[in-house]
Design a protein around this motif. Structure first.
Motif, PDB file in Angstrom:
ATOM      1  N   GLY A 201     -11.989   3.388  -8.452  1.00  0.00           N
ATOM      2  CA  GLY A 201     -11.283   2.733  -7.950  1.00  0.00           C
ATOM      3  C   GLY A 201     -10.619   1.522  -8.420  1.00  0.00           C
ATOM      4  N   LYS A 202     -11.643   0.987  -9.037  1.00  0.00           N
ATOM      5  CA  LYS A 202     -11.493  -0.329  -9.977  1.00  0.00           C
ATOM      6  C   LYS A 202     -10.280  -0.943 -10.874  1.00  0.00           C
ATOM      7  N   THR A 203      -9.176   0.047 -10.950  1.00  0.00           N
ATOM      8  CA  THR A 203      -8.310  -0.182 -11.946  1.00  0.00           C
ATOM      9  C   THR A 203      -7.146  -0.447 -11.316  1.00  0.00           C
ATOM     10  N   THR A 204      -7.387   0.578 -10.482  1.00  0.00           N
ATOM     11  CA  THR A 204      -6.314   0.221  -9.150  1.00  0.00           C
ATOM     12  C   THR A 204      -6.399  -0.379  -8.325  1.00  0.00           C
ATOM     13  N   LEU A 205      -7.513  -0.621  -7.592  1.00  0.00           N
ATOM     14  CA  LEU A 205      -7.807  -2.239  -6.872  1.00  0.00           C
ATOM     15  C   LEU A 205      -7.525  -3.603  -7.420  1.00  0.00           C
ATOM     16  N   LYS A 206      -7.119  -3.573  -9.433  1.00  0.00           N
ATOM     17  CA  LYS A 206      -7.055  -4.763  -9.960  1.00  0.00           C
ATOM     18  C   LYS A 206      -5.433  -4.111 -10.028  1.00  0.00           C
ATOM     19  N   LEU A 207      -4.809  -3.939 -10.621  1.00  0.00           N
ATOM     20  CA  LEU A 207      -3.314  -3.344 -10.337  1.00  0.00           C
ATOM     21  C   LEU A 207      -2.680  -3.983  -8.736  1.00  0.00           C
ATOM     22  N   PHE A 208      -3.715  -3.564  -7.725  1.00  0.00           N
ATOM     23  CA  PHE A 208      -3.010  -3.809  -5.767  1.00  0.00           C
ATOM     24  C   PHE A 208      -3.132  -4.907  -5.979  1.00  0.00           C
ATOM     25  N   ILE A 209      -3.943  -5.553  -6.237  1.00  0.00           N
ATOM     26  CA  ILE A 209      -3.667  -7.245  -6.078  1.00  0.00           C
ATOM     27  C   ILE A 209      -3.320  -8.182  -7.078  1.00  0.00           C
ATOM     28  N   ARG A 210      -3.163  -7.400  -8.190  1.00  0.00           N
ATOM     29  CA  ARG A 210      -1.657  -8.467  -9.122  1.00  0.00           C
ATOM     30  C   ARG A 210      -0.349  -8.291  -8.681  1.00  0.00           C
TER      31      ARG A 210
ATOM     32  N   ILE B 218       1.160  -0.978  -0.242  1.00  0.00           N
ATOM     33  CA  ILE B 218       0.081  -0.183   0.061  1.00  0.00           C
ATOM     34  C   ILE B 218       1.031   0.812   0.068  1.00  0.00           C
ATOM     35  N   GLN B 219       1.373   1.076   0.298  1.00  0.00           N
ATOM     36  CA  GLN B 219       2.418   2.917   0.804  1.00  0.00           C
ATOM     37  C   GLN B 219       3.467   2.538  -0.244  1.00  0.00           C
ATOM     38  N   LEU B 220       4.165   1.600  -1.189  1.00  0.00           N
ATOM     39  CA  LEU B 220       4.660   1.916  -2.367  1.00  0.00           C
ATOM     40  C   LEU B 220       3.121   2.180  -3.592  1.00  0.00           C
TER      41      LEU B 220
ATOM     42  N   LYS C 271       4.077   5.659  -5.485  1.00  0.00           N
ATOM     43  CA  LYS C 271       3.543   6.194  -6.807  1.00  0.00           C
ATOM     44  C   LYS C 271       3.267   6.625  -8.035  1.00  0.00           C
ATOM     45  N   TYR C 272       1.211   6.463  -7.332  1.00  0.00           N
ATOM     46  CA  TYR C 272       0.434   6.574  -8.378  1.00  0.00           C
ATOM     47  C   TYR C 272      -0.535   7.694  -6.548  1.00  0.00           C
ATOM     48  N   GLY C 273      -0.116   8.412  -5.692  1.00  0.00           N
ATOM     49  CA  GLY C 273      -0.720   9.203  -4.790  1.00  0.00           C
ATOM     50  C   GLY C 273      -1.018   8.824  -2.914  1.00  0.00           C
ATOM     51  N   SER C 274      -0.777   9.795  -2.695  1.00  0.00           N
ATOM     52  CA  SER C 274      -0.880   9.496  -1.028  1.00  0.00           C
ATOM     53  C   SER C 274      -3.137   8.515  -0.887  1.00  0.00           C
ATOM     54  N   LYS C 275      -3.597   9.417  -1.865  1.00  0.00           N
ATOM     55  CA  LYS C 275      -5.370   8.642  -1.884  1.00  0.00           C
ATOM     56  C   LYS C 275      -5.375   8.238  -2.486  1.00  0.00           C
ATOM     57  N   CYS C 276      -4.678   7.158  -3.356  1.00  0.00           N
ATOM     58  CA  CYS C 276      -5.052   6.212  -4.320  1.00  0.00           C
ATOM     59  C   CYS C 276      -5.519   4.731  -3.586  1.00  0.00           C
ATOM     60  N   LEU C 277      -5.111   4.218  -2.155  1.00  0.00           N
ATOM     61  CA  LEU C 277      -6.165   2.988  -2.096  1.00  0.00           C
ATOM     62  C   LEU C 277      -7.166   3.848  -1.026  1.00  0.00           C
ATOM     63  N   ASP C 278      -6.854   4.944  -0.385  1.00  0.00           N
ATOM     64  CA  ASP C 278      -8.030   5.030   0.584  1.00  0.00           C
ATOM     65  C   ASP C 278      -9.485   3.844   0.794  1.00  0.00           C
ATOM     66  N   PHE C 279     -10.403   3.774  -0.303  1.00  0.00           N
ATOM     67  CA  PHE C 279     -10.888   2.814  -0.124  1.00  0.00           C
ATOM     68  C   PHE C 279     -10.987   1.618   0.487  1.00  0.00           C
ATOM     69  N   LEU C 280      -9.722   1.474   1.018  1.00  0.00           N
ATOM     70  CA  LEU C 280      -9.430   0.228   1.596  1.00  0.00           C
ATOM     71  C   LEU C 280      -9.590   0.030   2.763  1.00  0.00           C
TER      72      LEU C 280
END
Length: 111
Positions: free
Chosen positions: A81-90, A38-40, A44-53
């Motif tokens: 955040g669909k694409t962000t979540l997909k990339l994160f899981i991958r 999550i920190q990585l 890379k993508y901004g401090s709020k990119c995974l705030d929905f987790l």
């Protein structure tokens, strides 16, 4: 048109490989590895990119990665955040797709 889509996908996969220092070959993942990734992503993508987790969603992500189950991410509207979540899981070694990337087949006739 198709060549551009293919090139975009190749670039996306290369980006995922760069972002995946924590990929575990035996699908071992824990909260610490998840938080590190999550920190990585935030760097890379901004401090709020995974705030929905939410904590529940984090637990579910760990569970599906450990079990090797594919994830299909869907939502009916806009930028959620669909694409962000997909990339994160991958990036964690999981299998994830957005619903539009999949083909649903329904069998109606019983055997």
């Amino acid at each position: 048109m198709h060549i551009k889509k293919f090139k975009d996908k190749v670039e996306e996969l290369k980006e995922i490989e760069k972002m995946a220092p924590l990929i575990m070959k035996k699908r071992t993942i824990n909260n610490q590895a998840l938080e590190k990734q999550i920190q990585l992503f935030k760097e890379k993508y901004g401090s709020k990119c995974l705030d929905f987790l939410t904590p529940n969603l984090k637990t579910e992500i760990i569970r599906v990665i450990k079990n090797g189950k594919p994830v299909i991410i869907s939502n009916d509207y806009g930028r959620t955040g669909k694409t962000t979540l997909k990339l994160f899981i991958r990036s964690l070694g999981g299998i994830a797709y957005e619903e539009w990337e999949c083909k649903k087949i329904t069998l109606k006739k019983p055997l």
